[in-house]
Design a protein around this motif. Structure first.
Motif, PDB file in Angstrom:
ATOM      1  N   ALA A  37     -83.661 -22.844-102.547  1.00  0.00           N
ATOM      2  CA  ALA A  37     -82.855 -21.669-102.202  1.00  0.00           C
ATOM      3  C   ALA A  37     -82.142 -21.867-100.870  1.00  0.00           C
ATOM      4  O   ALA A  37     -80.967 -21.505-100.715  1.00  0.00           O
ATOM      5  CB  ALA A  37     -83.743 -20.431-102.160  1.00  0.00           C
ATOM      6  N   GLN A  85     -78.069 -21.920-100.360  1.00  0.00           N
ATOM      7  CA  GLN A  85     -77.373 -21.043 -99.424  1.00  0.00           C
ATOM      8  C   GLN A  85     -76.591 -21.844 -98.398  1.00  0.00           C
ATOM      9  O   GLN A  85     -75.471 -21.479 -98.019  1.00  0.00           O
ATOM     10  CB  GLN A  85     -78.385 -20.131 -98.733  1.00  0.00           C
ATOM     11  CG  GLN A  85     -79.014 -19.098 -99.656  1.00  0.00           C
ATOM     12  CD  GLN A  85     -80.089 -18.284 -98.969  1.00  0.00           C
ATOM     13  OE1 GLN A  85     -80.563 -18.644 -97.892  1.00  0.00           O
ATOM     14  NE2 GLN A  85     -80.491 -17.192 -99.592  1.00  0.00           N
ATOM     15  N   HIS A 129     -86.708 -15.323-103.917  1.00  0.00           N
ATOM     16  CA  HIS A 129     -86.304 -16.660-103.461  1.00  0.00           C
ATOM     17  C   HIS A 129     -85.719 -17.472-104.613  1.00  0.00           C
ATOM     18  O   HIS A 129     -84.711 -18.164-104.464  1.00  0.00           O
ATOM     19  CB  HIS A 129     -87.501 -17.398-102.856  1.00  0.00           C
ATOM     20  CG  HIS A 129     -87.811 -17.006-101.445  1.00  0.00           C
ATOM     21  ND1 HIS A 129     -86.927 -17.200-100.400  1.00  0.00           N
ATOM     22  CD2 HIS A 129     -88.910 -16.424-100.891  1.00  0.00           C
ATOM     23  CE1 HIS A 129     -87.463 -16.761 -99.274  1.00  0.00           C
ATOM     24  NE2 HIS A 129     -88.661 -16.282 -99.544  1.00  0.00           N
ATOM     25  N   ARG A 158     -84.176 -16.489-107.163  1.00  0.00           N
ATOM     26  CA  ARG A 158     -82.869 -15.976-107.581  1.00  0.00           C
ATOM     27  C   ARG A 158     -81.731 -16.593-106.774  1.00  0.00           C
ATOM     28  O   ARG A 158     -80.572 -16.599-107.211  1.00  0.00           O
ATOM     29  CB  ARG A 158     -82.857 -14.452-107.426  1.00  0.00           C
ATOM     30  CG  ARG A 158     -81.728 -13.744-108.155  1.00  0.00           C
ATOM     31  CD  ARG A 158     -81.967 -12.248-108.160  1.00  0.00           C
ATOM     32  NE  ARG A 158     -80.922 -11.578-108.927  1.00  0.00           N
ATOM     33  CZ  ARG A 158     -79.820 -11.091-108.398  1.00  0.00           C
ATOM     34  NH1 ARG A 158     -79.611 -11.205-107.099  1.00  0.00           N
ATOM     35  NH2 ARG A 158     -78.910 -10.485-109.152  1.00  0.00           N
ATOM     36  N   ASN A 159     -82.028 -17.118-105.608  1.00  0.00           N
ATOM     37  CA  ASN A 159     -80.990 -17.713-104.754  1.00  0.00           C
ATOM     38  C   ASN A 159     -80.674 -19.165-105.100  1.00  0.00           C
ATOM     39  O   ASN A 159     -79.738 -19.736-104.547  1.00  0.00           O
ATOM     40  CB  ASN A 159     -81.411 -17.626-103.278  1.00  0.00           C
ATOM     41  CG  ASN A 159     -81.512 -16.201-102.793  1.00  0.00           C
ATOM     42  OD1 ASN A 159     -80.742 -15.339-103.203  1.00  0.00           O
ATOM     43  ND2 ASN A 159     -82.462 -15.929-101.905  1.00  0.00           N
TER      44      ASN A 159
END
Length: 413
Positions: A243, A247, A334, A336-337
């Motif tokens: 994650a 990002q 977490h 989902r990122n």
């Protein structure tokens, strides 16, 4: 899930100022505690929301992974396997097409084949290898070809019966191992007069539940619990690192796009430092410790690679499970990122032929555009047309050669 609800049933009404409000946002939220409740979510509803998309992605040639995570007794196995009266996600997916089925479990960091029969069943532990192109796999794992739903259900029931369970404080038949039910789906079609073959893989993972160690447990239960927690902690570390990398990549891409649109030098220098290039102070991608656990090693491609992945987080409505519920929701937030990059698993020769044909069509359209807009200088126009004609001819020869090569390969197989 996005709402202001508490585990003891209170809603937005009387809220103690000393309490902190925890909000989480997910794609779907289901309530399946009381079947008589009007908001109760049935197994069919879960399948329509998740299982249909899994089958659609597999039919398009993508790898798919679905794994359930949560506290012991919160409904992971019920969601993935179900009961005879209410079948779960895995049996419903098996009812659709012809597959090659693999069923294994990870018990105490060792891999066991749940479908191995006869004398071979005594070989309890299998070795995990890693192919340079196909990725991690289990050596000597049995594969079973099924042609109808009954064969698939018989294999699934056989594997579930061989799975290791034990009684704990929260559940009478708690799963003491991680189970991975793998479905391989092969499609052979004729596309644009070319033989094409796509191979999809669906991983349906039922994770063992995390729980706190109890000194009253016997030695085997303590060893099982420590290994379960070790693999789940490693899975959490892998998800957090993936994650963070996702990002970081998205922020770098946005900054680079801003730098390309703008004309300032400060933004460009900022983007170069974030990308972790030659400078020592730049931020770099986190190392992903896949090999720290057998579970994360086998799910390497599903977690952060060539796969469309769905995570089902199961929680308990009990107020006594507040800490475990909060931990599970953070875990899922977490996950989902993470941004994966799935691709269609098609034959390399067929893909090359298609790309060359697209290049030929593009060059032919360029030739037509040049003919429509003739240059006043005929010599330059003739020279340009001659060059493009040579390129088109070379690509057509490549297509013919690769097409023959692909046909020979399929005939040999």
């Amino acid at each position: 899930m996005n709402g202001n609800s508490f585990l003891d049933g209170r809603t937005d009404g009387a809220v103690d100022s000393r309490e902190r409000l925890q909000e989480f946002c997910f794609d779907y939220c289901y309530w399946s505690v009381d079947p008589a409740d009007p908001h109760h979510a049935s197994q069919e509803e879960v399948f329509q929301d998740l299982g249909v998309s899994v089958l659609a992605a597999a039919s398009e040639g993508y790898n798919v992974c679905v794994f359930a995570y949560g506290q012991t007794g919160s409904g992971k196995t019920h969601t993935m396997m179900g009961t005879p009266d209410s079948i779960g996600l895995t049996p419903r997916i098996c009812q659709v097409c012809q597959w090659i089925i693999i069923f294994l479990e990870i018990y105490n960091e060792r891999v066991r084949d749940l479908l191995r029969r006869g004398e071979q069943k005594k070989r309890a532990s299998l070795r995990v290898r890693e192919h340079p192109e196909k990725g991690p796999y289990v050596q000597d794992l049995s594969q079973h070809v099924v042609s109808d739903c009954k064969q698939a259900m018989d294999l699934l029931e056989e594997g579930i019966a061989n799975r290791i369970t034990a009684a704990t404080h929260n559940h009478d038949a708690s799963s003491r191992s991680h189970a991975i039910f793998t479905i391989q789906y092969t499609q052979a079609i004729l596309e644009n007069n070319l033989p094409s073959e796509t191979v999809s893989k669906i991983n349906l993972v039922d994770l063992a539940g995390s729980e706190r160690a109890d000194p009253h447990y016997c030695r085997d239960r303590l060893t099982e619990g420590s290994n379960i927690n070790k693999s789940l902690v490693t899975l959490g570390i892998v998800i957090s690192a993936l994650a963070q990398n996702s990002q970081m990549s998205s922020s770098c891409q946005s900054i680079n796009s801003m730098a390309s649109e703008g004309d300032g030098s400060t933004v460009g220098s900022h983007s170069s430092s974030l990308s972790g290039g030659g400078g020592g102070g730049g931020r770099r991608h986190c190392f992903i410790p896949y090999r720290d656990s057998v579970l994360t090693w086998l799910l390497k491609d599903s977690l952060g690679g060539n796969s469309k992945t769905i995570m089902i987080a199961t929680v308990s409505p009990s107020i006594n499970s507040y800490n475990e519920t909060l931990s599970t929701l953070r875990y899922a937030a977490h996950a989902r990122n993470i941004v994966n990059k799935p691709r269609v698993n098609e034959d390399a020769n067929v893909r090359l032929i298609r790309e060359l044909r697209e290049e030929i069509d593009r060059l032919k359209s360029m030739l037509l555009s040049f003919e429509m807009q003739r240059n006043p200088s005929p010599s330059l126009s003739d020279e340009r047309d001659g060059i493009l004609s040579d390129i088109v001819l070379q690509n057509e020869l490549k297509v013919t050669y690769n097409q023959r090569l692909g046909c020979k390969k399929i005939l040999i197989l």
